[in-house]
Design a protein around this motif. Structure first.
Motif, PDB file in Angstrom:
ATOM      1  N   HIS A 109     -41.606  46.361 -51.707  1.00 57.00           N
ATOM      2  CA  HIS A 109     -42.480  46.377 -50.538  1.00 57.00           C
ATOM      3  C   HIS A 109     -43.939  46.146 -50.907  1.00 57.00           C
ATOM      4  CE1 HIS A 109     -39.249  47.592 -47.902  1.00 57.00           C
ATOM      5  NE2 HIS A 109     -38.946  48.598 -48.698  1.00 57.00           N
ATOM      6  N   GLN A 110     -44.214  45.841 -52.175  1.00 59.38           N
ATOM      7  CA  GLN A 110     -45.584  45.582 -52.589  1.00 59.38           C
ATOM      8  C   GLN A 110     -45.999  44.157 -52.208  1.00 59.38           C
ATOM      9  OE1 GLN A 110     -47.397  48.264 -53.728  1.00 59.38           O
ATOM     10  NE2 GLN A 110     -45.435  49.102 -53.058  1.00 59.38           N
ATOM     11  N   ARG A 151     -38.108  53.136 -48.136  1.00 55.40           N
ATOM     12  CA  ARG A 151     -39.363  52.951 -48.862  1.00 55.40           C
ATOM     13  C   ARG A 151     -39.619  54.185 -49.719  1.00 55.40           C
ATOM     14  NH1 ARG A 151     -43.169  49.119 -46.953  1.00 55.40           N
ATOM     15  NH2 ARG A 151     -42.395  47.889 -45.186  1.00 55.40           N
ATOM     16  N   ALA A 152     -40.165  53.948 -50.886  1.00 52.67           N
ATOM     17  CA  ALA A 152     -40.519  55.047 -51.774  1.00 52.67           C
ATOM     18  C   ALA A 152     -42.029  55.100 -51.913  1.00 52.67           C
ATOM     19  CB  ALA A 152     -39.863  54.881 -53.138  1.00 52.67           C
ATOM     20  N   SER A 153     -42.571  56.285 -51.937  1.00 54.38           N
ATOM     21  CA  SER A 153     -44.008  56.437 -52.158  1.00 54.38           C
ATOM     22  C   SER A 153     -44.340  56.097 -53.602  1.00 54.38           C
ATOM     23  CB  SER A 153     -44.430  57.871 -51.845  1.00 54.38           C
ATOM     24  OG  SER A 153     -43.835  58.771 -52.775  1.00 54.38           O
ATOM     25  N   SER A 154     -45.610  55.854 -53.849  1.00 55.23           N
ATOM     26  CA  SER A 154     -46.027  55.560 -55.223  1.00 55.23           C
ATOM     27  C   SER A 154     -45.753  56.753 -56.138  1.00 55.23           C
ATOM     28  CB  SER A 154     -47.510  55.183 -55.251  1.00 55.23           C
ATOM     29  OG  SER A 154     -48.305  56.224 -54.696  1.00 55.23           O
ATOM     30  N   ARG A 155     -45.862  57.960 -55.594  1.00 56.86           N
ATOM     31  CA  ARG A 155     -45.579  59.153 -56.404  1.00 56.86           C
ATOM     32  C   ARG A 155     -44.110  59.208 -56.788  1.00 56.86           C
ATOM     33  NH1 ARG A 155     -47.638  64.918 -54.336  1.00 56.86           N
ATOM     34  NH2 ARG A 155     -49.586  63.817 -54.819  1.00 56.86           N
ATOM     35  N   LEU A 156     -43.232  58.928 -55.811  1.00 55.98           N
ATOM     36  CA  LEU A 156     -41.797  58.935 -56.113  1.00 55.98           C
ATOM     37  C   LEU A 156     -41.450  57.820 -57.097  1.00 55.98           C
ATOM     38  CD1 LEU A 156     -39.028  60.141 -55.616  1.00 55.98           C
ATOM     39  CD2 LEU A 156     -38.792  58.643 -53.613  1.00 55.98           C
ATOM     40  N   ALA A 157     -42.097  56.669 -56.949  1.00 57.42           N
ATOM     41  CA  ALA A 157     -41.861  55.570 -57.887  1.00 57.42           C
ATOM     42  C   ALA A 157     -42.274  55.969 -59.298  1.00 57.42           C
ATOM     43  CB  ALA A 157     -42.621  54.329 -57.432  1.00 57.42           C
ATOM     44  N   TRP A 191     -39.821  51.055 -54.031  1.00 58.15           N
ATOM     45  CA  TRP A 191     -41.273  50.951 -53.883  1.00 58.15           C
ATOM     46  C   TRP A 191     -41.754  49.531 -54.166  1.00 58.15           C
ATOM     47  CZ3 TRP A 191     -44.732  49.637 -57.821  1.00 58.15           C
ATOM     48  CH2 TRP A 191     -46.080  49.763 -57.502  1.00 58.15           C
TER      49      TRP A 191
END
Length: 349
Positions: A249-250, A189-195, A246
């Motif tokens: 997984h939304q 999973r990627a955080s929104s910041r990383l995305a 990211w």
């Protein structure tokens, strides 16, 4: 990142990027296809893991389901395009070679315009059991690192083969499929910041290429060698891997799932519509005519989705349910990977 940027909306946006490339001078369609390959690696591996491997005959059910999902709508558009071209006096018997999809990426007899990517997709389905068996034996990061290295080396060899012989194999694009599969299997999973950083790197790469005169044609018009364009698109798509990790997984509600399903119909109908338009006017389309196609292709695709594709989907589900009732074989065909079974999502195609 916007909370409403669901997986279905992203897939719809990618399909529209392919449409825009075929109507403009922007070389963005190949990039969209590469991202599709990564998404396919994720969704197909997740679907097989959470739905099919628990069935009595997992491989049979999986392949029948994939065939019905991909080929039925494809052959509908294919036959319609052949009929239109015949009516316009442009019938070519050699085009029937594209009917089974497999082989289109090499022989390039493609009136659909994007069937080459479906050929690659089907080859990936054929490799899925092998990839699953390998993944079942990977116990640590070192094992996954060796798989990544082997995948990259095999892809490099396949690119050399492609440039020298013109033969296109799924191994050319295998790193993208494996990356998508790893996102599911490793629960990445990627955080929104990383995305957001991923999107920033993607944009920065585009700016650098555009500002480099020798490389600008990779973004505008494309080079004379389509292999150059696809190789660049593959490398460019890698910058978006965290965004993909990211996005998948939304949350995806009914509307988002319909948009994702609609993307396949747009993917199929837009290029035959462009070709038919060119044949009707006897020249390349003008800007107002391209605008008509830009709006008309999604409308035609929506009608195809509502009137045809959804019926095919109901048929596919009935067949899958029927296959579930078959007695299991004497020996299990799939090496299990510990994972809690989940209901197949409508967004998984």
């Amino acid at each position: 990142m916007p909370a409403l940027l669901g997986p279905g909306l992203v897939r719809l946006g990618l399909a529209m990027m392919v449409l825009v490339e075929h109507l403009s001078r922007f070389e963005i369609g190949s990039l969209a296809v590469m991202v599709f390959f990564t998404l396919s690696g994720y969704w197909v591996m997740r679907m097989f893991d959470e739905s099919y491997r628990h069935m009595p005959r997992p491989l049979t059910t999986f392949y029948v389901s994939r065939f019905l999902r991909v080929w039925l709508l494809y052959v509908t558009v294919f036959l319609a395009a052949m009929a239109v071209l015949w009516g316009l006096g442009r019938y070519d018997p050699a085009t029937w070679a594209a009917l089974p999809i497999l082989g289109v990426a090499t022989h390039d007899r493609d009136i659909i315009g994007i069937a080459w990517s479906l050929d690659i997709e089907l080859q990936f389905y054929a490799l899925l059991p092998l990839l699953w068996a390998v993944a079942a034996r990977l116990r640590d990061g070192a094992g996954w690192g060796l798989l990544a290295l082997a995948t990259l080396l095999l892809s490099a060899f396949s690119w050399v083969l492609l440039y020298r012989t013109g033969i296109t194999l799924v191994t050319v694009y295998l790193p993208l499929f494996v990356a998508g599969a790893a996102i599911h299997l490793l629960r990445l999973r990627a955080s929104s910041r990383l995305a957001l950083l991923s999107v920033g790197a993607f944009v920065l790469a585009a700016v650098v290429v555009y500002l480099t005169p020798e490389a600008r044609q990779l973004l505008i018009y494309g080079t004379d060698n389509p292999n150059h364009n696809k190789l660049f698109a593959l490398l460019w798509a890698i910058t978006l891997l965290p965004f993909v990790a990211w996005n998948v997984h939304q949350p995806s509600g009914p509307v988002d799932r319909h948009m994702g399903n609609l993307s396949y119909a747009i993917y199929l109908v837009h290029f035959p519509m462009i070709i038919a338009g060119r044949e009707l006017v006897g020249r390349d389309l003008s800007d107002p005519e391209k605008l008509v196609v830009l709006v008309g292709a999604p409308v035609l695709a929506l009608a195809l989705y509502l009137l045809v594709d959804r019926r095919y989907e109901r048929l596919r589900r009935r067949v899958v349910r029927a296959l579930k009732t078959l007695p299991p074989p004497r020996r299990a065909a799939i090496i299990p990977i510990e994972s809690a079974p989940m209901r197949e999502s409508d967004s998984v195609q």
